[in-house]
Scaffold this motif. Structure first.
Motif, PDB file in Angstrom:
ATOM      1  N   GLU A  57      -2.155 -10.772  -4.476  1.00 31.67           N
ATOM      2  CA  GLU A  57      -3.407 -11.497  -4.276  1.00 31.67           C
ATOM      3  C   GLU A  57      -3.244 -12.572  -3.212  1.00 31.67           C
ATOM      4  O   GLU A  57      -4.134 -12.786  -2.406  1.00 31.67           O
ATOM      5  CB  GLU A  57      -3.885 -12.087  -5.610  1.00 31.67           C
ATOM      6  CG  GLU A  57      -4.401 -11.011  -6.542  1.00 31.67           C
ATOM      7  CD  GLU A  57      -4.609 -11.494  -7.964  1.00 31.67           C
ATOM      8  OE1 GLU A  57      -4.547 -12.708  -8.216  1.00 31.67           O
ATOM      9  OE2 GLU A  57      -4.840 -10.635  -8.823  1.00 31.67           O
ATOM     10  N   SER A  68      -0.874  -1.466 -10.554  1.00 32.51           N
ATOM     11  CA  SER A  68      -0.645  -2.222  -9.319  1.00 32.51           C
ATOM     12  C   SER A  68      -1.264  -1.534  -8.107  1.00 32.51           C
ATOM     13  O   SER A  68      -1.557  -2.185  -7.097  1.00 32.51           O
ATOM     14  CB  SER A  68       0.851  -2.438  -9.086  1.00 32.51           C
ATOM     15  OG  SER A  68       1.545  -1.202  -9.017  1.00 32.51           O
ATOM     16  N   TRP A 121       3.583  -8.205  -8.632  1.00 32.15           N
ATOM     17  CA  TRP A 121       2.622  -7.776  -7.623  1.00 32.15           C
ATOM     18  C   TRP A 121       1.314  -8.541  -7.693  1.00 32.15           C
ATOM     19  O   TRP A 121       0.712  -8.798  -6.681  1.00 32.15           O
ATOM     20  CB  TRP A 121       2.338  -6.278  -7.747  1.00 32.15           C
ATOM     21  CG  TRP A 121       1.732  -5.892  -9.070  1.00 32.15           C
ATOM     22  CD1 TRP A 121       2.400  -5.530 -10.194  1.00 32.15           C
ATOM     23  CD2 TRP A 121       0.353  -5.839  -9.391  1.00 32.15           C
ATOM     24  NE1 TRP A 121       1.520  -5.256 -11.204  1.00 32.15           N
ATOM     25  CE2 TRP A 121       0.244  -5.428 -10.734  1.00 32.15           C
ATOM     26  CE3 TRP A 121      -0.822  -6.076  -8.677  1.00 32.15           C
ATOM     27  CZ2 TRP A 121      -0.979  -5.268 -11.379  1.00 32.15           C
ATOM     28  CZ3 TRP A 121      -2.033  -5.911  -9.317  1.00 32.15           C
ATOM     29  CH2 TRP A 121      -2.102  -5.518 -10.659  1.00 32.15           C
ATOM     30  N   ALA A 122       0.855  -8.918  -8.837  1.00 30.62           N
ATOM     31  CA  ALA A 122      -0.468  -9.542  -8.972  1.00 30.62           C
ATOM     32  C   ALA A 122      -0.545 -10.839  -8.184  1.00 30.62           C
ATOM     33  O   ALA A 122      -1.403 -10.998  -7.325  1.00 30.62           O
ATOM     34  CB  ALA A 122      -0.805  -9.777 -10.439  1.00 30.62           C
ATOM     35  N   LYS A 157      -4.249   0.004  -8.110  1.00 28.78           N
ATOM     36  CA  LYS A 157      -5.715   0.012  -8.186  1.00 28.78           C
ATOM     37  C   LYS A 157      -6.399  -1.026  -7.298  1.00 28.78           C
ATOM     38  O   LYS A 157      -7.591  -0.935  -7.071  1.00 28.78           O
ATOM     39  CB  LYS A 157      -6.176  -0.179  -9.632  1.00 28.78           C
ATOM     40  CG  LYS A 157      -6.020   1.067 -10.471  1.00 28.78           C
ATOM     41  CD  LYS A 157      -6.711   0.886 -11.804  1.00 28.78           C
ATOM     42  CE  LYS A 157      -6.855   2.206 -12.516  1.00 28.78           C
ATOM     43  NZ  LYS A 157      -7.655   2.080 -13.731  1.00 28.78           N
ATOM     44  N   ARG A 158      -5.662  -1.976  -6.763  1.00 28.17           N
ATOM     45  CA  ARG A 158      -6.304  -2.994  -5.920  1.00 28.17           C
ATOM     46  C   ARG A 158      -6.567  -2.495  -4.504  1.00 28.17           C
ATOM     47  O   ARG A 158      -7.178  -3.187  -3.702  1.00 28.17           O
ATOM     48  CB  ARG A 158      -5.444  -4.255  -5.894  1.00 28.17           C
ATOM     49  CG  ARG A 158      -4.086  -4.053  -5.264  1.00 28.17           C
ATOM     50  CD  ARG A 158      -3.132  -5.184  -5.630  1.00 28.17           C
ATOM     51  NE  ARG A 158      -1.811  -4.589  -5.713  1.00 28.17           N
ATOM     52  CZ  ARG A 158      -0.734  -5.104  -5.171  1.00 28.17           C
ATOM     53  NH1 ARG A 158      -0.779  -6.264  -4.556  1.00 28.17           N
ATOM     54  NH2 ARG A 158       0.416  -4.481  -5.256  1.00 28.17           N
ATOM     55  N   PHE A 159      -6.128  -1.276  -4.197  1.00 25.39           N
ATOM     56  CA  PHE A 159      -6.299  -0.721  -2.860  1.00 25.39           C
ATOM     57  C   PHE A 159      -7.256   0.460  -2.866  1.00 25.39           C
ATOM     58  O   PHE A 159      -7.252   1.268  -3.795  1.00 25.39           O
ATOM     59  CB  PHE A 159      -4.952  -0.272  -2.278  1.00 25.39           C
ATOM     60  CG  PHE A 159      -3.947  -1.386  -2.225  1.00 25.39           C
ATOM     61  CD1 PHE A 159      -4.128  -2.461  -1.366  1.00 25.39           C
ATOM     62  CD2 PHE A 159      -2.833  -1.374  -3.044  1.00 25.39           C
ATOM     63  CE1 PHE A 159      -3.214  -3.499  -1.325  1.00 25.39           C
ATOM     64  CE2 PHE A 159      -1.912  -2.406  -3.012  1.00 25.39           C
ATOM     65  CZ  PHE A 159      -2.103  -3.478  -2.150  1.00 25.39           C
ATOM     66  N   GLU A 160      -8.026   0.585  -1.796  1.00 32.94           N
ATOM     67  CA  GLU A 160      -8.926   1.729  -1.646  1.00 32.94           C
ATOM     68  C   GLU A 160      -8.122   3.008  -1.438  1.00 32.94           C
ATOM     69  O   GLU A 160      -8.433   4.043  -2.017  1.00 32.94           O
ATOM     70  CB  GLU A 160      -9.850   1.490  -0.452  1.00 32.94           C
ATOM     71  CG  GLU A 160     -11.055   2.398  -0.446  1.00 32.94           C
ATOM     72  CD  GLU A 160     -12.044   2.001   0.630  1.00 32.94           C
ATOM     73  OE1 GLU A 160     -12.401   2.884   1.437  1.00 32.94           O
ATOM     74  OE2 GLU A 160     -12.453   0.824   0.669  1.00 32.94           O
ATOM     75  N   ARG A 208       0.814  -1.234   0.000  1.00 33.16           N
ATOM     76  CA  ARG A 208       0.000   0.000   0.000  1.00 33.16           C
ATOM     77  C   ARG A 208       0.840   1.274   0.000  1.00 33.16           C
ATOM     78  O   ARG A 208       0.294   2.370  -0.080  1.00 33.16           O
ATOM     79  CB  ARG A 208      -0.955   0.014   1.195  1.00 33.16           C
ATOM     80  CG  ARG A 208      -2.112  -0.967   0.977  1.00 33.16           C
ATOM     81  CD  ARG A 208      -3.177  -0.871   2.030  1.00 33.16           C
ATOM     82  NE  ARG A 208      -3.779   0.439   2.102  1.00 33.16           N
ATOM     83  CZ  ARG A 208      -4.422   0.902   3.175  1.00 33.16           C
ATOM     84  NH1 ARG A 208      -4.512   0.171   4.267  1.00 33.16           N
ATOM     85  NH2 ARG A 208      -4.958   2.101   3.171  1.00 33.16           N
ATOM     86  N   CYS A 219      -6.946   6.271  -5.020  1.00 36.91           N
ATOM     87  CA  CYS A 219      -6.289   6.248  -6.332  1.00 36.91           C
ATOM     88  C   CYS A 219      -6.771   7.414  -7.201  1.00 36.91           C
ATOM     89  O   CYS A 219      -5.986   7.992  -7.954  1.00 36.91           O
ATOM     90  CB  CYS A 219      -6.541   4.914  -7.024  1.00 36.91           C
ATOM     91  SG  CYS A 219      -5.610   3.557  -6.272  1.00 36.91           S
TER      92      CYS A 219
END
Length: 171
Positions: free
Chosen positions: A161, A115, A156-157, A117-120, A42, A137
């Motif tokens: 995950e 990478s 990262w993916a 975009k998966r976090f708020e 993050r 973001c």
């Protein structure tokens, strides 16, 4: 000087008071994550590369992401070459450990890697080795005057995950 230029930058959105300053170092992804109390992914790290012209380009990516040279070359049509610490300071106005896409010394092109975009929310540095701000973001895109979202990182993916899955299975 650098922290002040970032705070001045955030005055445009009345967010200068949201810049956090710490007693401990947040210069590396690991230090920042420990200081803030979040997973390293993050932390929004800002990487500086030689552009095609005299100006650098900045890529803001998740803390667990690494530049994929093939994806970088495909996206930007030139080889990924990082700047030296002196060049980073000259181009951005920020020293290594506090580099961010805000309050820049020069008008640089900023790109955000998917990478993030998966976090708020994520935590980019704010111009010093002991500062950060929490942003969505969308806010990061707006406040950094980013040109576009790009996919130029690897590593990262899968791990990201797995980390998120592992964390939710432990709850």
């Amino acid at each position: 000087m650098s922290l002040e230029s970032v705070k001045a930058h955030f005055k445009n959105w009345n967010r200068e008071k949201d810049v956090m300053e710490f007693d401990t170092s947040s210069a590396t992804v690991e230090q920042a994550a420990e200081t803030i109390g979040v997973i390293p992914a993050r932390i929004a790290k800002t990487l500086s590369f030689r552009g095609e012209d005299e100006n650098a380009i900045l890529i803001v990516a998740a803390g667990d992401a690494k530049i994929d040279n093939k994806k970088f070359r495909h996206t930007f049509h030139f080889k990924a070459r990082m700047l030296s610490p002196d060049e980073v300071l000259e181009q951005t106005g920020h020293a290594i450990g506090g580099v961010c896409p805000f309050g820049l010394a020069n008008d640089l092109k900023v790109y955000l890697d998917v990478s993030l975009k998966r976090f708020e929310t994520v935590f980019p540095a704010c111009g010093s080795t002991n500062s950060a701000i929490e942003l969505t973001c969308e806010e990061l895109f707006e406040y950094s005057s980013a040109i576009e979202w790009v996919d130029v990182c690897k590593g990262w993916a899968e791990e990201g995950e797995e980390e998120i899955t592992a964390a939710s299975s432990q709850s």
